[in-house]
Scaffold this motif. Structure first.
Motif, PDB file in Angstrom:
ATOM      1  N   PRO A   1       1.949  12.417  -8.003  1.00 23.30           N
ATOM      2  CA  PRO A   1       1.705  11.169  -8.719  1.00 23.30           C
ATOM      3  C   PRO A   1       1.969  11.375 -10.217  1.00 23.30           C
ATOM      4  N   PRO A   2       2.385  10.341 -10.929  1.00 22.65           N
ATOM      5  CA  PRO A   2       2.634  10.485 -12.362  1.00 22.65           C
ATOM      6  C   PRO A   2       1.348  10.751 -13.137  1.00 22.65           C
ATOM      7  N   GLY A   3       1.472  11.553 -14.193  1.00 19.19           N
ATOM      8  CA  GLY A   3       0.314  11.842 -15.031  1.00 19.19           C
ATOM      9  C   GLY A   3       0.623  12.936 -16.022  1.00 19.19           C
ATOM     10  N   GLY A   4      -0.365  13.236 -16.855  1.00 20.11           N
ATOM     11  CA  GLY A   4      -0.180  14.284 -17.845  1.00 20.11           C
ATOM     12  C   GLY A   4      -1.394  14.438 -18.727  1.00 20.11           C
ATOM     13  N   VAL A   5      -1.244  15.228 -19.773  1.00 17.26           N
ATOM     14  CA  VAL A   5      -2.343  15.590 -20.663  1.00 17.26           C
ATOM     15  C   VAL A   5      -2.799  14.383 -21.480  1.00 17.26           C
TER      16      VAL A   5
ATOM     17  N   GLU B   1       0.926   7.472 -19.523  1.00 16.39           N
ATOM     18  CA  GLU B   1       1.633   8.476 -18.722  1.00 16.39           C
ATOM     19  C   GLU B   1       2.460   7.831 -17.608  1.00 16.39           C
ATOM     20  N   VAL B   2       1.890   6.879 -16.892  1.00 19.25           N
ATOM     21  CA  VAL B   2       2.634   6.224 -15.809  1.00 19.25           C
ATOM     22  C   VAL B   2       3.845   5.505 -16.372  1.00 19.25           C
ATOM     23  N   HIS B   3       3.691   4.809 -17.482  1.00 22.00           N
ATOM     24  CA  HIS B   3       4.832   4.103 -18.074  1.00 22.00           C
ATOM     25  C   HIS B   3       5.910   5.081 -18.537  1.00 22.00           C
ATOM     26  N   GLU B   4       5.506   6.154 -19.217  1.00 21.90           N
ATOM     27  CA  GLU B   4       6.485   7.135 -19.700  1.00 21.90           C
ATOM     28  C   GLU B   4       7.263   7.781 -18.556  1.00 21.90           C
ATOM     29  N   GLU B   5       6.605   8.040 -17.435  1.00 20.43           N
ATOM     30  CA  GLU B   5       7.237   8.777 -16.342  1.00 20.43           C
ATOM     31  C   GLU B   5       7.911   7.904 -15.299  1.00 20.43           C
ATOM     32  N   THR B   6       7.599   6.589 -15.283  1.00 19.98           N
ATOM     33  CA  THR B   6       8.148   5.733 -14.217  1.00 19.98           C
ATOM     34  C   THR B   6       8.787   4.439 -14.699  1.00 19.98           C
ATOM     35  N   GLY B   7       8.415   3.966 -15.893  1.00 25.10           N
ATOM     36  CA  GLY B   7       8.883   2.675 -16.375  1.00 25.10           C
ATOM     37  C   GLY B   7       7.976   1.519 -16.006  1.00 25.10           C
TER      38      GLY B   7
ATOM     39  N   GLU C   1       0.806  -1.225   0.000  1.00 24.60           N
ATOM     40  CA  GLU C   1       0.000   0.000   0.000  1.00 24.60           C
ATOM     41  C   GLU C   1       0.842   1.280   0.000  1.00 24.60           C
ATOM     42  N   ARG C   2       2.124   1.162  -0.395  1.00 24.88           N
ATOM     43  CA  ARG C   2       2.942   2.365  -0.590  1.00 24.88           C
ATOM     44  C   ARG C   2       2.525   3.024  -1.892  1.00 24.88           C
ATOM     45  N   VAL C   3       2.745   4.328  -1.981  1.00 27.36           N
ATOM     46  CA  VAL C   3       2.368   5.096  -3.171  1.00 27.36           C
ATOM     47  C   VAL C   3       3.622   5.484  -3.947  1.00 27.36           C
ATOM     48  N   LEU C   4       3.515   5.467  -5.267  1.00 25.76           N
ATOM     49  CA  LEU C   4       4.615   5.842  -6.144  1.00 25.76           C
ATOM     50  C   LEU C   4       4.505   7.318  -6.489  1.00 25.76           C
ATOM     51  N   LEU C   5       5.573   8.060  -6.233  1.00 24.85           N
ATOM     52  CA  LEU C   5       5.612   9.482  -6.588  1.00 24.85           C
ATOM     53  C   LEU C   5       6.793   9.748  -7.498  1.00 24.85           C
ATOM     54  N   ILE C   6       6.637  10.790  -8.308  1.00 25.63           N
ATOM     55  CA  ILE C   6       7.757  11.263  -9.122  1.00 25.63           C
ATOM     56  C   ILE C   6       8.139  12.657  -8.648  1.00 25.63           C
TER      57      ILE C   6
ATOM     58  N   THR D   1      13.255   9.322 -15.570  1.00 30.94           N
ATOM     59  CA  THR D   1      12.899   9.465 -16.981  1.00 30.94           C
ATOM     60  C   THR D   1      13.140  10.910 -17.411  1.00 30.94           C
ATOM     61  N   ASP D   2      12.816  11.205 -18.646  1.00 29.58           N
ATOM     62  CA  ASP D   2      12.947  12.576 -19.145  1.00 29.58           C
ATOM     63  C   ASP D   2      12.118  13.561 -18.325  1.00 29.58           C
ATOM     64  N   GLU D   3      10.991  13.100 -17.783  1.00 32.54           N
ATOM     65  CA  GLU D   3      10.095  13.979 -17.023  1.00 32.54           C
ATOM     66  C   GLU D   3      10.274  13.867 -15.516  1.00 32.54           C
ATOM     67  N   ALA D   4      10.832  12.766 -15.041  1.00 29.93           N
ATOM     68  CA  ALA D   4      10.940  12.511 -13.605  1.00 29.93           C
ATOM     69  C   ALA D   4      12.402  12.338 -13.196  1.00 29.93           C
ATOM     70  N   ALA D   5      12.906  13.276 -12.395  1.00 28.73           N
ATOM     71  CA  ALA D   5      14.281  13.185 -11.905  1.00 28.73           C
ATOM     72  C   ALA D   5      14.425  12.032 -10.910  1.00 28.73           C
ATOM     73  N   ARG D   6      13.371  11.796 -10.136  1.00 31.54           N
ATOM     74  CA  ARG D   6      13.353  10.696  -9.162  1.00 31.54           C
ATOM     75  C   ARG D   6      11.991  10.024  -9.201  1.00 31.54           C
ATOM     76  N   VAL D   7      11.991   8.721  -8.980  1.00 31.29           N
ATOM     77  CA  VAL D   7      10.776   7.913  -8.908  1.00 31.29           C
ATOM     78  C   VAL D   7      10.945   7.020  -7.693  1.00 31.29           C
ATOM     79  N   GLU D   8      10.044   7.167  -6.708  1.00 26.81           N
ATOM     80  CA  GLU D   8      10.226   6.429  -5.453  1.00 26.81           C
ATOM     81  C   GLU D   8       8.899   6.013  -4.843  1.00 26.81           C
ATOM     82  N   TRP D   9       8.940   4.901  -4.098  1.00 22.92           N
ATOM     83  CA  TRP D   9       7.802   4.427  -3.310  1.00 22.92           C
ATOM     84  C   TRP D   9       7.870   5.054  -1.923  1.00 22.92           C
ATOM     85  N   PHE D  10       6.707   5.470  -1.414  1.00 20.17           N
ATOM     86  CA  PHE D  10       6.620   6.074  -0.085  1.00 20.17           C
ATOM     87  C   PHE D  10       5.418   5.521   0.668  1.00 20.17           C
ATOM     88  N   GLY D  11       5.559   5.388   1.990  1.00 21.29           N
ATOM     89  CA  GLY D  11       4.388   5.177   2.823  1.00 21.29           C
ATOM     90  C   GLY D  11       3.557   6.442   2.778  1.00 21.29           C
TER      91      GLY D  11
END
Length: 143
Positions: free
Chosen positions: A35-39, A53-59, A20-25, A95-105
């Motif tokens: 959270p990852p997302g876009g237009v 969007e999630v795949h492009e920004e996080t893998g 139940e951790r959340v992924l943030l960029i 990624t090109d849009e996300a300098a860091r991608v991490e799981w957080f409580g």
């Protein structure tokens, strides 16, 4: 005849893991955590857009579970549909849009984000979708 106001439609995924951790960029353009997302692209469906969007920004490749909220930036005219998602494959990476991608409580994630983004995450842990308005940083109406 007055011109019809223009709005942009975006999608975002609140991706949760088995703990139940959340992924943030952390966005490259402004350094903010969210959270990852876009237009949403023309001709693209909502779930197709959030998966892209999630795949492009996080893998990550995700499954979309449900719509958890609709949010409008009253200043910029952006409407965002937010979905709770689960990771099913892939490895997180910058990624090109996300300098860091991490799981957080949840308790770790909320202080990292502006109120307008933190509420999207807390709403994703609920069963009933929310509708909210904000100014890009703070909520302006609760519904």
């Amino acid at each position: 005849m007055p011109e019809t106001p223009k709005h942009s439609v975006s999608v975002a995924g609140v991706v949760l893991d088995e703990a139940e951790r959340v992924l943030l960029i952390q966005r490259r353009d402004n350094g903010r955590w969210e959270p990852p997302g876009g237009v949403l692209e023309l001709g693209e469906g909502f779930t197709e857009g959030v998966c892209r969007e999630v795949h492009e920004e996080t893998g990550l490749i995700i499954d979309v579970e449900q719509l958890t909220g609709v949010y409008k930036n009253m200043i910029r005219g952006v409407v965002v549909l937010v979905f709770r998602c689960r990771a099913v494959d892939g490895t997180i990476r910058p990624t090109d849009e996300a300098a860091r991608v991490e799981w957080f409580g949840l308790s770790e994630a909320l202080p990292l984000m502006d109120e307008a983004y933190a509420v999207r995450v807390t709403d994703a842990y609920q069963d009933t979708p929310a509708t909210r308005e904000h100014d890009g940083v703070r909520l302006t109406a609760y519904t």
